[in-house]
Every structure is written in C-alpha cells, then in structure tokens.
Design a protein around this motif. Structure first.
Motif, PDB file in Angstrom:
ATOM      1  N   ILE A 100       0.133   0.981   0.275  1.00 59.38           N
ATOM      2  CA  ILE A 100       0.751   1.933   0.303  1.00 59.38           C
ATOM      3  C   ILE A 100       0.128   3.195   0.338  1.00 59.38           C
ATOM      4  N   GLY A 101       0.356   4.352   1.173  1.00 58.80           N
ATOM      5  CA  GLY A 101      -0.486   5.652   1.121  1.00 58.80           C
ATOM      6  C   GLY A 101       0.545   6.670   1.857  1.00 58.80           C
ATOM      7  N   ILE A 102      -0.490   7.734   1.733  1.00 55.62           N
ATOM      8  CA  ILE A 102       0.178   9.130   2.161  1.00 55.62           C
ATOM      9  C   ILE A 102      -0.758   9.469   3.450  1.00 55.62           C
ATOM     10  N   LYS A 103      -0.161  10.249   4.290  1.00 52.57           N
ATOM     11  CA  LYS A 103      -1.022  10.698   5.401  1.00 52.57           C
ATOM     12  C   LYS A 103      -0.289  12.451   5.724  1.00 52.57           C
ATOM     13  N   ALA A 104      -1.228  13.192   6.339  1.00 51.70           N
ATOM     14  CA  ALA A 104      -0.858  14.519   6.513  1.00 51.70           C
ATOM     15  C   ALA A 104      -1.651  14.975   7.835  1.00 51.70           C
ATOM     16  N   GLY A 105      -1.117  15.667   8.626  1.00 52.78           N
ATOM     17  CA  GLY A 105      -2.112  16.252   9.855  1.00 52.78           C
ATOM     18  C   GLY A 105      -1.369  17.376  10.569  1.00 52.78           C
ATOM     19  N   LEU A 106      -2.032  17.625  11.698  1.00 50.08           N
ATOM     20  CA  LEU A 106      -1.462  18.842  12.558  1.00 50.08           C
ATOM     21  C   LEU A 106      -0.877  18.298  13.931  1.00 50.08           C
ATOM     22  N   ILE A 128       2.232  25.089  17.292  1.00 50.55           N
ATOM     23  CA  ILE A 128       1.510  24.251  16.062  1.00 50.55           C
ATOM     24  C   ILE A 128       2.476  24.018  14.927  1.00 50.55           C
ATOM     25  N   GLY A 129       2.355  22.979  14.617  1.00 48.52           N
ATOM     26  CA  GLY A 129       3.039  22.515  13.384  1.00 48.52           C
ATOM     27  C   GLY A 129       2.143  21.483  12.174  1.00 48.52           C
ATOM     28  N   PHE A 130       3.009  20.827  11.676  1.00 42.14           N
ATOM     29  CA  PHE A 130       2.085  19.897  10.556  1.00 42.14           C
ATOM     30  C   PHE A 130       2.884  18.606  10.421  1.00 42.14           C
ATOM     31  N   ASN A 131       2.594  17.464  10.027  1.00 42.71           N
ATOM     32  CA  ASN A 131       3.293  16.580   9.730  1.00 42.71           C
ATOM     33  C   ASN A 131       2.911  15.679   8.501  1.00 42.71           C
ATOM     34  N   GLY A 132       3.632  15.102   7.485  1.00 49.52           N
ATOM     35  CA  GLY A 132       3.132  14.502   6.580  1.00 49.52           C
ATOM     36  C   GLY A 132       4.106  13.784   5.788  1.00 49.52           C
ATOM     37  N   GLY A 133       3.620  12.596   5.187  1.00 51.10           N
ATOM     38  CA  GLY A 133       4.714  11.445   4.731  1.00 51.10           C
ATOM     39  C   GLY A 133       4.054  10.512   4.029  1.00 51.10           C
ATOM     40  N   ILE A 134       4.624   9.303   3.746  1.00 50.49           N
ATOM     41  CA  ILE A 134       4.290   8.002   3.231  1.00 50.49           C
ATOM     42  C   ILE A 134       4.309   6.992   4.325  1.00 50.49           C
ATOM     43  N   PHE A 135       3.402   5.859   4.089  1.00 48.88           N
ATOM     44  CA  PHE A 135       3.451   4.787   4.958  1.00 48.88           C
ATOM     45  C   PHE A 135       3.115   3.573   4.103  1.00 48.88           C
ATOM     46  N   VAL A 136       3.679   2.321   4.627  1.00 47.07           N
ATOM     47  CA  VAL A 136       3.300   1.061   4.124  1.00 47.07           C
ATOM     48  C   VAL A 136       2.559   0.405   4.953  1.00 47.07           C
ATOM     49  N   GLU A 137       1.330  -0.111   4.690  1.00 48.56           N
ATOM     50  CA  GLU A 137       0.475  -1.008   5.657  1.00 48.56           C
ATOM     51  C   GLU A 137       0.775  -2.595   5.347  1.00 48.56           C
ATOM     52  N   SER A 187      -2.273 -10.618   9.929  1.00 44.84           N
ATOM     53  CA  SER A 187      -3.559 -11.332  10.168  1.00 44.84           C
ATOM     54  C   SER A 187      -4.623 -10.402   9.829  1.00 44.84           C
ATOM     55  N   ASP A 188      -5.827 -10.840  10.155  1.00 37.49           N
ATOM     56  CA  ASP A 188      -7.045 -10.088   9.897  1.00 37.49           C
ATOM     57  C   ASP A 188      -7.293  -9.032  10.858  1.00 37.49           C
ATOM     58  N   LYS A 189      -6.390  -9.360  12.029  1.00 36.38           N
ATOM     59  CA  LYS A 189      -6.529  -8.117  12.871  1.00 36.38           C
ATOM     60  C   LYS A 189      -5.173  -7.368  13.317  1.00 36.38           C
ATOM     61  N   PHE A 190      -4.425  -7.939  12.576  1.00 32.40           N
ATOM     62  CA  PHE A 190      -2.868  -7.370  13.128  1.00 32.40           C
ATOM     63  C   PHE A 190      -2.128  -6.710  11.992  1.00 32.40           C
ATOM     64  N   TYR A 191      -1.700  -5.425  12.133  1.00 33.48           N
ATOM     65  CA  TYR A 191      -0.755  -4.999  10.798  1.00 33.48           C
ATOM     66  C   TYR A 191       0.469  -4.170  11.383  1.00 33.48           C
ATOM     67  N   ILE A 192       1.378  -4.252  10.541  1.00 27.36           N
ATOM     68  CA  ILE A 192       2.500  -3.393  10.790  1.00 27.36           C
ATOM     69  C   ILE A 192       2.779  -2.426   9.534  1.00 27.36           C
ATOM     70  N   GLN A 193       3.123  -1.025  10.229  1.00 26.18           N
ATOM     71  CA  GLN A 193       3.056   0.262   9.428  1.00 26.18           C
ATOM     72  C   GLN A 193       4.055   0.962   9.604  1.00 26.18           C
ATOM     73  N   PRO A 194       5.253   0.877   8.966  1.00 27.85           N
ATOM     74  CA  PRO A 194       6.386   1.658   8.747  1.00 27.85           C
ATOM     75  C   PRO A 194       6.064   3.088   8.034  1.00 27.85           C
ATOM     76  N   GLU A 195       6.594   4.162   8.703  1.00 31.32           N
ATOM     77  CA  GLU A 195       6.481   5.407   7.882  1.00 31.32           C
ATOM     78  C   GLU A 195       7.585   6.133   7.824  1.00 31.32           C
ATOM     79  N   VAL A 196       7.478   7.193   6.983  1.00 36.08           N
ATOM     80  CA  VAL A 196       8.500   8.191   6.766  1.00 36.08           C
ATOM     81  C   VAL A 196       7.821   9.552   6.717  1.00 36.08           C
ATOM     82  N   LEU A 197       8.001  10.303   7.850  1.00 31.23           N
ATOM     83  CA  LEU A 197       7.225  11.625   7.850  1.00 31.23           C
ATOM     84  C   LEU A 197       8.102  12.742   8.128  1.00 31.23           C
TER      85      LEU A 197
END
Length: 207
Positions: A34-40, A57-66, A70-80
């Motif tokens: 589980i994590g947080i992210k933010a950016g431009l 120009i604006g911004f985005n930010g929110g949370i995600f679940v990774e 498998s060792d190479k493949f991930y699914i990541q839903p987010e709410v931003l």
C-alpha cells in the motif's frame, strides 16, 4: 470548445519512512504493498471542438495498492485527486479574452505493470474519472472573474493510461504516465468533441 467559451462569456455578462529492521524489503517480501503518490499534471483539451486549447499545469495525488501476481507482473488500482483543464484565447468583437478551464476529478485507474528490466516497469490500464468541480476564469481588459461550468461538462470521464515506473529503492519510485481521454466531456448538446489529455510525472512511496 468555442461554444463553451461563448456560454461562459454570456454567463459572466462579459513522506514516508521505511522500517528495514522489521519489514525488510517491502517489494521483495510482500505480495501486497500500500502506498501514496503525488505529482505534476500537464493537461489539455483535445478533439475537433477543442480549438486552440493550450496546456494547464495542475497536480495529482492519492493512494494505491500494488498486488503482486508474479515476479514480473503486478496489478495496481489507485484513487487519485487530479486537477486538470486547459487555457484558451478568444478574439470576440475585436477584444482578446483569456479563459482558463480548471477541472477537478477523482480518478480511479487500474494499472497492469510488467517488469521489463531491473527496477523498470511498463504500465497500461484504464481509468474512470468523476468530476467534482469545474470553473472557468475569464480575463478581459485586465479584469478577471470566475464562473462555475459544471453544467456544461459531463460528470464522468473514461480513458486509457500508459507509462513507466523506475524504482529508486524498494520504497520509492518515479512514475511518468499519459492519460488519454476516450470519451467526450462536453455536455452542451453540440460542439462537444472535447476530451481530456494529461501528462503526469510524480513520485510514489510504498508504505
């Protein structure tokens, strides 16, 4: 786009800490992170009726679940939370009018991520967006005024994201993404071929 501008003119009347001793490598040992992210955001309107729209120009930010598949493949839903929009210049009866459209969305992407090299992943996935606020700031002859434009925009958006991630560590990563709107967001009944287009840069932190 021009119809939206004219309607507006008429309406106006003119941190993160990682505990390495306890958890070890977050990405290597956990199937769920589980994590947080933010950016431009660098956003714009595109489409046949977008006219000469320019970037905003604006911004985005929110949370995600990774979610590790498998060792190479991930699914990541987010709410931003994402601030987007566009800027336009209009010549009306010999007068220059500057208009900045500012929209605020709750976007929910679901990204598929694949490790193509050490610490580097490509990602792609759809998103659905929910419009929570929209206004236009009109500047005319040195004076500015804002008007609500929620009624001339659709309440939902849908599109496709694609981009990449680079892991600086098990906890911190850089993300670059392009969000291409696939549906019209105008809701005036005509001249509505306007779609969202957003370039995003940011940092993510796995908790």
């Amino acid at each position: 786009m021009k119809k939206l501008i004219y309607l507006i003119v008429v309406a106006l009347g003119l941190v993160h800490t990682v505990n390495a001793q306890d958890s070890g490598s977050t990405k290597a040992k956990n199937d769920i992170a589980i994590g947080i992210k933010a950016g431009l955001n660098i956003s714009n309107f595109v489409g046949d009726d977008a006219g000469d729209a320019n970037s905003l120009i604006g911004f985005n930010g929110g949370i995600f679940v990774e979610l590790k598949v498998s060792d190479k493949f991930y699914i990541q839903p987010e709410v931003l939370f994402s601030t987007q929009g566009s800027k336009s210049d209009l010549l009306l009866e010999g007068n220059n009018i500057d208009i900045s459209f500012k929209t605020k969305y709750i976007n929910i992407p679901v990204m598929a991520k694949y490790n193509v090299a050490k610490d580097f992943q490509l990602e792609v996935g759809p998103y659905v967006g929910f419009l929570v606020d929209a206004d236009a700031k009109v500047t005319f002859q040195g004076q500015s005024e804002s008007v609500d434009v929620m009624e001339v925009l659709k309440s939902n958006d849908f599109g496709l994201n694609f981009g990449f991630n680079y892991d600086f560590s098990d906890a911190i990563f850089f993300n670059a993404r392009y969000a291409a709107g696939l549906v019209q967001i105008g809701d005036t009944g005509s001249e509505d071929d306007i779609k969202n287009s957003v370039i995003q840069f940011g940092l993510g932190f796995r908790l």
